[in-house]
Design an enzyme around this catalytic site. Sequence first.
Site, PDB file in Angstrom:
ATOM      1  N   HIS A  43       0.857  -1.181   0.000  1.00  0.00           N
ATOM      2  CA  HIS A  43       0.000   0.000   0.000  1.00  0.00           C
ATOM      3  C   HIS A  43       0.891   1.228   0.000  1.00  0.00           C
ATOM      4  O   HIS A  43       2.115   1.102   0.186  1.00  0.00           O
ATOM      5  CB  HIS A  43      -0.851   0.004   1.280  1.00  0.00           C
ATOM      6  CG  HIS A  43       0.032   0.159   2.473  1.00  0.00           C
ATOM      7  ND1 HIS A  43       0.624  -0.924   3.094  1.00  0.00           N
ATOM      8  CD2 HIS A  43       0.477   1.252   3.126  1.00  0.00           C
ATOM      9  CE1 HIS A  43       1.395  -0.483   4.080  1.00  0.00           C
ATOM     10  NE2 HIS A  43       1.324   0.834   4.128  1.00  0.00           N
ATOM     11  N   HIS A 125       5.810   6.326  -0.645  1.00  0.00           N
ATOM     12  CA  HIS A 125       6.510   5.080  -0.998  1.00  0.00           C
ATOM     13  C   HIS A 125       5.675   3.867  -0.643  1.00  0.00           C
ATOM     14  O   HIS A 125       4.773   3.943   0.193  1.00  0.00           O
ATOM     15  CB  HIS A 125       7.859   5.012  -0.267  1.00  0.00           C
ATOM     16  CG  HIS A 125       7.716   4.829   1.220  1.00  0.00           C
ATOM     17  ND1 HIS A 125       7.388   5.868   2.072  1.00  0.00           N
ATOM     18  CD2 HIS A 125       7.821   3.728   2.006  1.00  0.00           C
ATOM     19  CE1 HIS A 125       7.331   5.411   3.315  1.00  0.00           C
ATOM     20  NE2 HIS A 125       7.570   4.110   3.297  1.00  0.00           N
TER      21      HIS A 125
HETATM   22  P1  2AM Z   1       6.744   1.908   6.188  1.00  0.00           P
HETATM   23  O1  2AM Z   1       6.171   0.960   5.178  1.00  0.00           O
HETATM   24  O2  2AM Z   1       7.727   2.865   5.599  1.00  0.00           O
HETATM   25  O3  2AM Z   1       7.293   1.169   7.385  1.00  0.00           O
HETATM   26  C1  2AM Z   1       1.718   0.745   8.488  1.00  0.00           C
HETATM   27  O4  2AM Z   1       2.714   0.410   9.374  1.00  0.00           O
HETATM   28  C2  2AM Z   1       2.172   1.860   7.596  1.00  0.00           C
HETATM   29  O5  2AM Z   1       2.465   3.006   8.377  1.00  0.00           O
HETATM   30  C3  2AM Z   1       3.426   1.573   6.785  1.00  0.00           C
HETATM   31  O6  2AM Z   1       3.269   2.117   5.496  1.00  0.00           O
HETATM   32  C4  2AM Z   1       4.525   2.265   7.524  1.00  0.00           C
HETATM   33  O7  2AM Z   1       5.534   2.794   6.705  1.00  0.00           O
HETATM   34  C5  2AM Z   1       3.792   3.414   8.145  1.00  0.00           C
HETATM   35  N1  2AM Z   1       4.413   3.769   9.419  1.00  0.00           N
HETATM   36  C6  2AM Z   1       4.613   2.970  10.483  1.00  0.00           C
HETATM   37  N2  2AM Z   1       5.215   3.642  11.491  1.00  0.00           N
HETATM   38  C7  2AM Z   1       5.410   4.894  11.038  1.00  0.00           C
HETATM   39  C8  2AM Z   1       5.985   6.068  11.602  1.00  0.00           C
HETATM   40  N3  2AM Z   1       6.479   6.068  12.843  1.00  0.00           N
HETATM   41  N4  2AM Z   1       6.011   7.177  10.838  1.00  0.00           N
HETATM   42  C9  2AM Z   1       5.520   7.181   9.595  1.00  0.00           C
HETATM   43  N5  2AM Z   1       4.953   6.101   9.010  1.00  0.00           N
HETATM   44  C10 2AM Z   1       4.909   4.976   9.711  1.00  0.00           C
END
Ligand code: 2AM
Length: 176
Positions: A43, A125
């Site tokens: 996603h 991303h």
């Molecule tokens: P990531 O894929 O770059 O880890 C569910 O976890 C979604 O929220 C993922 O897309 C994740 O990004 C994002 N996510 C999780 N923790 C986060 C944080 N502390 N700050 C920003 N995005 C976060």
Amino acid sequence: MSESKRLFFAIAIPPKIQKQLVQWRADHFPADAGVPVAAANMHLTLAFLGEVSAEKQRALAAMAGRIRQPGFTLHLDDAGQWLRSRVVWLGTRQPPRGLLQLANMLRAQAARSGCYQSPQPFHPHLTLLRNAGQAVPIPAPGFHWEVPVTEFALYESRFTGGRTRYTSLQRWTLSE
Ligand code: 2AM
């Protein structure tokens, strides 16, 4: 006191493209490069909210429901690695204005509601690999997936049975 949930707003990737991405990843990255994100979990996050109470969730959903903007097309044509967060990602060289507008709005609404605020600016991303601690060769440009974005959704993230699962709780159509 109601239970809180770990929530985020995101754009879903159509299942057909998720399958193509899995194949492309298998063809272009070594098997030991990192932990592959499951197809169904691919996603693009718009706003990460952290742990949210049921009451705050209702307020955030009401605000999301008031967003009026047209859909847009996302071109997944960029890839890279963030060694600090140990992820290999797919992104877009030219984020559409609609994507930035939507993410900024949801992030601003979350901030106003007192949700977790990411210290990072919005870097659109889609995570392909996690725990990618060693630098991996990134495929040369030339790949491209076109994702028509006509809606966005609120997701819950749960870690159960040793796996992370994302469940879509509510969706909103993008239309003016
Ligand atoms: P990531 O894929 O770059 O880890 C569910 O976890 C979604 O929220 C993922 O897309 C994740 O990004 C994002 N996510 C999780 N923790 C986060 C944080 N502390 N700050 C920003 N995005 C976060």
